[in-house]
Enzyme design. Structure first.
Site, mmCIF file in Angstrom:
data_model
loop_
_atom_site.group_PDB
_atom_site.id
_atom_site.type_symbol
_atom_site.label_atom_id
_atom_site.label_comp_id
_atom_site.label_asym_id
_atom_site.label_seq_id
_atom_site.Cartn_x
_atom_site.Cartn_y
_atom_site.Cartn_z
ATOM 1 N N TYR A 12 95.934 35.099 48.164
ATOM 2 C CA TYR A 12 97.313 35.475 47.841
ATOM 3 C C TYR A 12 97.358 36.440 46.664
ATOM 4 C CZ TYR A 12 99.091 31.969 51.042
ATOM 5 O OH TYR A 12 99.374 31.258 52.176
ATOM 6 N N LEU A 218 98.161 30.158 31.370
ATOM 7 C CA LEU A 218 98.432 28.726 31.556
ATOM 8 C C LEU A 218 99.792 28.362 30.974
ATOM 9 C CD1 LEU A 218 95.124 26.834 30.656
ATOM 10 C CD2 LEU A 218 96.040 27.351 32.911
ATOM 11 N N CYS A 273 100.101 26.911 41.921
ATOM 12 C CA CYS A 273 99.725 27.128 40.513
ATOM 13 C C CYS A 273 100.363 26.194 39.495
ATOM 14 C CB CYS A 273 100.040 28.563 40.128
ATOM 15 S SG CYS A 273 99.014 29.734 41.012
HETATM 16 N N1 LIG Z 1 98.987 32.336 44.369
HETATM 17 C C1 LIG Z 1 99.617 32.781 43.301
HETATM 18 O O1 LIG Z 1 100.831 32.999 43.322
HETATM 19 C C2 LIG Z 1 98.856 33.055 42.024
HETATM 20 C C3 LIG Z 1 99.475 33.793 41.006
HETATM 21 C C4 LIG Z 1 98.768 34.064 39.849
HETATM 22 C C5 LIG Z 1 97.475 33.578 39.694
HETATM 23 N N2 LIG Z 1 96.883 32.851 40.685
HETATM 24 C C6 LIG Z 1 95.502 32.413 40.481
HETATM 25 O O2 LIG Z 1 94.647 33.308 41.200
HETATM 26 C C7 LIG Z 1 93.504 32.608 41.731
HETATM 27 C C8 LIG Z 1 93.433 32.799 43.225
HETATM 28 O O3 LIG Z 1 94.594 32.250 43.802
HETATM 29 P P1 LIG Z 1 94.972 32.529 45.323
HETATM 30 O O4 LIG Z 1 96.323 31.932 45.531
HETATM 31 O O5 LIG Z 1 94.733 33.950 45.665
HETATM 32 O O6 LIG Z 1 93.850 31.616 46.040
HETATM 33 P P2 LIG Z 1 93.378 31.677 47.555
HETATM 34 O O7 LIG Z 1 92.794 30.345 47.853
HETATM 35 O O8 LIG Z 1 94.478 32.213 48.411
HETATM 36 O O9 LIG Z 1 92.220 32.788 47.565
HETATM 37 C C9 LIG Z 1 90.963 32.609 47.000
HETATM 38 C C10 LIG Z 1 89.927 33.242 47.936
HETATM 39 O O10 LIG Z 1 88.658 33.241 47.291
HETATM 40 C C11 LIG Z 1 87.663 33.092 48.293
HETATM 41 N N3 LIG Z 1 86.396 32.665 47.686
HETATM 42 C C12 LIG Z 1 86.084 31.481 47.093
HETATM 43 N N4 LIG Z 1 84.821 31.480 46.654
HETATM 44 C C13 LIG Z 1 84.301 32.706 46.969
HETATM 45 C C14 LIG Z 1 83.019 33.328 46.776
HETATM 46 N N5 LIG Z 1 82.037 32.678 46.147
HETATM 47 N N6 LIG Z 1 82.847 34.588 47.244
HETATM 48 C C15 LIG Z 1 83.858 35.254 47.873
HETATM 49 N N7 LIG Z 1 85.081 34.724 48.088
HETATM 50 C C16 LIG Z 1 85.291 33.461 47.647
HETATM 51 C C17 LIG Z 1 88.269 32.052 49.216
HETATM 52 O O11 LIG Z 1 87.644 32.081 50.499
HETATM 53 C C18 LIG Z 1 89.744 32.474 49.246
HETATM 54 O O12 LIG Z 1 90.036 33.317 50.354
HETATM 55 C C19 LIG Z 1 93.678 31.144 41.289
HETATM 56 O O13 LIG Z 1 92.981 30.960 40.093
HETATM 57 C C20 LIG Z 1 95.178 31.040 41.024
HETATM 58 O O14 LIG Z 1 95.460 30.044 40.077
HETATM 59 C C21 LIG Z 1 97.550 32.605 41.847
#
Ligand SMILES: NC(=O)c1ccc[n+]([C@@H]2O[C@H](COP(=O)([O-])OP(=O)(O)OC[C@H]3O[C@@H](n4cnc5c(N)ncnc54)[C@H](O)[C@@H]3O)[C@@H](O)[C@H]2O)c1
Length: 456
Positions: A12, A218, A273
């Site tokens: 995302y 955070l 989050c």
């Molecule tokens: N979703 C939000 O609105 C949002 C907003 C700000 C920050 N965040 C932060 O951003 C980070 C990611 O969130 P997200 O919602 O995108 O998570 P997500 O689960 O949608 O995406 C994470 C991706 O990382 C991949 N991944 C994991 N290990 C891997 C590796 N070793 N090599 C390659 N790919 C790998 C997974 O397969 C997954 O597709 C988190 O720390 C979250 O707290 C999220």
């Protein structure tokens, strides 16, 4: 100089962020990699893996030109000078800190992949949300390489919100970049700032030390969630006193010191989050010997659980103290409007509690039915999933609105009412509808933090 950017993690955050960077920075090549081949295939297709307004257009403009999606993590690491790491950092479910601390195994794995395959110096950027001082541990791991390579670690947390991701990324409130205070760290900071300077005004680029940047992310999430829990706690008091939460919120929000945003009462906050980041903050405070600070922030999460449970208790109380065998149409399963994401959605908890009470559920959501099915896969009980909201409401005793999808306002409530069991109830967990209008149609209406409109 032309540069190659790699993003590890095409979720995302990684997908939309890199699409917007590629679209605004034609001089950079942007590669997004993920170990999840299905996700990468979807990013390469016409059906993107996530729903975000405007995202399809941005991806289509850049994809194949300077934006590439791949499962080849190793090739990406070898090629890129700048590596964003945007992998998931869920709450730990095992060992020390289980239930609160962040599970950093995915992040550490990428750090180890980078050491193993890097052939040149790199700037590694924390895009994921991480506990304060993670950069220190990561820097130590990266600098332990035996190839004589230099790694700079930068914190550049993401503040975009799902549902408005593209807009937030195009016009960010701020871009926060935290770096080590030595010369190499400051040089890396400027390299990262130069990416954003392609479309973000200089005054929006906030530079801090690396620990402030990690902690700011955070705390920003904790403060936002705290506002929701604060208003939700007052919605309970409004229901006892005939004060109206809409009036209280809007009058309170006129004070510029308070501000009007994020003061809507609701069934509760969700998303991947807020809860995880607050619990992470709670864990850090406990770890650093600050139990009072930890307890203060933990209450934000406890209040959210309370609001979800209170919503279900209200449904049961108003439906003559039982929902057993009664069909309830759940309108909205995503944690907020304009996303298909259901992670930590209040709808999950509410649905499970209603199923425990043996209610029959018909779930409708414009984008999130696929995930709703997965979220409730292990639940026993009578659940159906309906693409058509009118079908979901047919023969139901009640409609519970759990997501603020605008299209719910435009439904034909006369038609819905005609097809439902009587007395028919609406429990508006988002204060979305015109309550007077649906009351006049015949519904018994229970908004949040406002007087019920009941024919009974
Ligand atoms: N979703 C939000 O609105 C949002 C907003 C700000 C920050 N965040 C932060 O951003 C980070 C990611 O969130 P997200 O919602 O995108 O998570 P997500 O689960 O949608 O995406 C994470 C991706 O990382 C991949 N991944 C994991 N290990 C891997 C590796 N070793 N090599 C390659 N790919 C790998 C997974 O397969 C997954 O597709 C988190 O720390 C979250 O707290 C999220």
């Amino acid at each position: 100089m032309n540069k190659t950017i790699l993003c590890i993690g095409a979720g995302y955050v990684g997908g939309p962020t890199m699409a917007v960077i590629a679209d605004n920075c034609p001089d950079y090549k942007v590669i997004v990699v993920d170990i999840n081949a299905e996700r990468i295939a979807a990013w390469q297709s016409d059906t993107l893996p996530i729903y975000e307004p405007g995202l399809q257009e941005v991806v289509e403009r850049a994809r194949g030109k300077n934006l590439f999606f791949s499962t080849d993590v190793v090739a990406g690491i070898k090629e890129a000078d700048i590596i964003f790491v945007s992998v998931n950092t869920p709450t730990k479910t095992f060992g020390a800190g289980a239930g609160k601390a962040a599970n950093l195994q995915y992040w550490e794995k990428t750090a180890r992949d980078i050491i193993e395959h890097a052939e040149s110096d790199k700037i590694v950027i924390e895009k994921s949300t991480l506990p304060v001082r993670t950069a220190e541990a990561m820097h130590r791991i990266l600098q332990s390489n035996t190839k004589g390579l230099n790694f700079d670690i930068i914190s550049n947390p993401e503040f975009m919100a799902e549902g408005t991701a593209v807009d937030d990324l195009e016009k960010p409130g701020r871009v926060l970049i935290g770096a080590m205070e030595d010369e190499s760290g400051q040089k890396a900071l400027e390299t990262v700032a130069n990416i954003y300077r392609n479309w973000v005004p200089e005054e929006k680029i906030k530079k801090t030390n690396v620990w402030s940047s990690e902690l700011t992310k955070l705390v920003s999430n904790a403060m936002l969630a705290q506002r929701i829990s604060s208003v939700n706690s007052i919605s309970a008091l409004c229901e006892k006193t005939d004060a109206n939460i809409l009036e209280v919120s809007s009058a309170m929000g006129m004070d510029p010191r308070i501000g009007s945003k994020f003061l809507n009462a609701s069934v509760g906050f969700g998303g991947s989050c807020f809860k995880k980041d607050i619990l992470n903050l709670v864990y850090l405070c406990e770890f650093h010997g600050l139990p009072e600070v930890a307890a203060y922030w933990e209450q934000v999460v406890l209040m959210n659980d309370y609001q979800e449970e209170r919503f279900v208790r209200n449904i049961s109380n108003h439906m003559f103290n039982t929902v057993a065998g009664k069909k309830i149409a759940i309108f909205g399963f995503a944690f907020k409007a304009d996303t298909g994401d259901t992670r930590e959605s209040p709808a999950i908890h509410v649905s499970k509690l209603l199923l425990e009470e043996r209610a029959v559920l018909a779930i409708h959501d414009p984008q999130a039915l696929k995930y709703a099915k997965l979220d409730l896969a292990d639940c026993e009980g009578d659940i159906s999933y309906e693409v058509d909201p009118y079908k979901a409401a047919e023969g139901a005793h009640a409609i519970a609105i759990l997501t603020e999808w605008k299209e719910f306002r435009d439904l034909d409530f006369e038609k819905l009412y005609a097809s439902m069991e009587k007395p028919a109830f609406i429990f508006d967990g988002r204060n979305l509808l015109d309550h007077q209008k649906v009351f006049e149609i015949g519904f018994n209406v229970y908004p949040l933090g406002q007087k019920a409109l009941s024919h009974l």
